[in-house]
Design a protein around this motif. Structure first.
Motif, PDB file in Angstrom:
ATOM      1  N   LEU A   1       0.863  -1.178   0.000  1.00 35.53           N
ATOM      2  CA  LEU A   1       0.000   0.000   0.000  1.00 35.53           C
ATOM      3  C   LEU A   1       0.901   1.229   0.000  1.00 35.53           C
ATOM      4  O   LEU A   1       1.564   1.525   0.989  1.00 35.53           O
TER       5      LEU A   1
ATOM      6  N   TRP B   1      -4.612   2.361  -8.648  1.00 39.44           N
ATOM      7  CA  TRP B   1      -5.609   2.653  -7.623  1.00 39.44           C
ATOM      8  C   TRP B   1      -6.633   1.531  -7.570  1.00 39.44           C
ATOM      9  O   TRP B   1      -7.111   1.064  -8.591  1.00 39.44           O
TER      10      TRP B   1
ATOM     11  N   ASP C   1      -9.237   9.858  -1.113  1.00 38.87           N
ATOM     12  CA  ASP C   1     -10.647   9.850  -1.482  1.00 38.87           C
ATOM     13  C   ASP C   1     -10.826  10.550  -2.821  1.00 38.87           C
ATOM     14  O   ASP C   1     -10.105  11.494  -3.145  1.00 38.87           O
TER      15      ASP C   1
ATOM     16  N   ARG D   1     -13.184   6.067  -1.021  1.00 42.55           N
ATOM     17  CA  ARG D   1     -11.773   5.873  -0.656  1.00 42.55           C
ATOM     18  C   ARG D   1     -11.109   4.847  -1.572  1.00 42.55           C
ATOM     19  O   ARG D   1     -11.675   3.826  -1.924  1.00 42.55           O
ATOM     20  N   TRP D   2      -9.837   5.146  -1.936  1.00 37.93           N
ATOM     21  CA  TRP D   2      -9.028   4.299  -2.806  1.00 37.93           C
ATOM     22  C   TRP D   2      -7.659   4.077  -2.171  1.00 37.93           C
ATOM     23  O   TRP D   2      -7.185   4.891  -1.398  1.00 37.93           O
ATOM     24  N   GLY D   3      -7.015   2.963  -2.516  1.00 37.69           N
ATOM     25  CA  GLY D   3      -5.639   2.696  -2.112  1.00 37.69           C
ATOM     26  C   GLY D   3      -4.776   2.525  -3.344  1.00 37.69           C
ATOM     27  O   GLY D   3      -5.218   1.938  -4.341  1.00 37.69           O
TER      28      GLY D   3
ATOM     29  N   ARG E   1     -10.219   0.272  -5.284  1.00 37.30           N
ATOM     30  CA  ARG E   1     -11.228   0.701  -4.301  1.00 37.30           C
ATOM     31  C   ARG E   1     -10.905   0.129  -2.925  1.00 37.30           C
ATOM     32  O   ARG E   1     -10.535  -1.028  -2.789  1.00 37.30           O
ATOM     33  N   TRP E   2     -11.062   0.949  -1.912  1.00 41.11           N
ATOM     34  CA  TRP E   2     -10.732   0.574  -0.540  1.00 41.11           C
ATOM     35  C   TRP E   2     -11.497  -0.659  -0.104  1.00 41.11           C
ATOM     36  O   TRP E   2     -10.981  -1.490   0.647  1.00 41.11           O
ATOM     37  N   GLU E   3     -12.733  -0.802  -0.560  1.00 41.67           N
ATOM     38  CA  GLU E   3     -13.552  -1.953  -0.156  1.00 41.67           C
ATOM     39  C   GLU E   3     -12.961  -3.277  -0.654  1.00 41.67           C
ATOM     40  O   GLU E   3     -13.305  -4.337  -0.139  1.00 41.67           O
TER      41      GLU E   3
ATOM     42  N   TRP F   1      -3.087   6.335   0.048  1.00 37.20           N
ATOM     43  CA  TRP F   1      -4.535   6.199   0.000  1.00 37.20           C
ATOM     44  C   TRP F   1      -5.136   7.589  -0.116  1.00 37.20           C
ATOM     45  O   TRP F   1      -4.484   8.589   0.175  1.00 37.20           O
TER      46      TRP F   1
END
Length: 86
Positions: free
Chosen positions: A26, A62, A31, A37-39, A64-66, A29
């Motif tokens: 990572l 990038w 938004d 939110r993205w990583g 998606r955080w989910e 991160w």
């Protein structure tokens, strides 16, 4: 000027997360404009043999955080926050 390992600064090792089905680093991160939110994850390099030798291709993207899962024991407090993504 010669440097010894005691004089060199400690290098930052980004923490590892589970993302896109495998362990990834990572790097940052942030938004996006809608608040999602993205990583920013580093993919391992790929090596291809060419007529001139080997060609290395590394990439980060990038995600998606989910779709990202933390891994126990990793320190995420040092991961940089990116400017708002467009």
């Amino acid at each position: 000027m010669e440097l010894t390992s005691e004089e060199l600064p400690e290098l930052w090792r980004p923490p590892i997360v589970e993302g896109a089905g495998a362990a990834r680093y990572l790097l940052a991160w942030g938004d996006d404009a809608e608040g999602v939110r993205w990583g920013f994850l580093l993919w391992p390099p790929r090596t291809r043999q060419t007529a001139d030798g080997a060609e290395h291709d590394g990439q980060a993207r990038w995600v998606r955080w989910e779709d990202i899962r933390p891994i126990a024991g990793e320190d995420y407090s040092t991961v940089p926050v990116a400017d708002r993504l467009l």
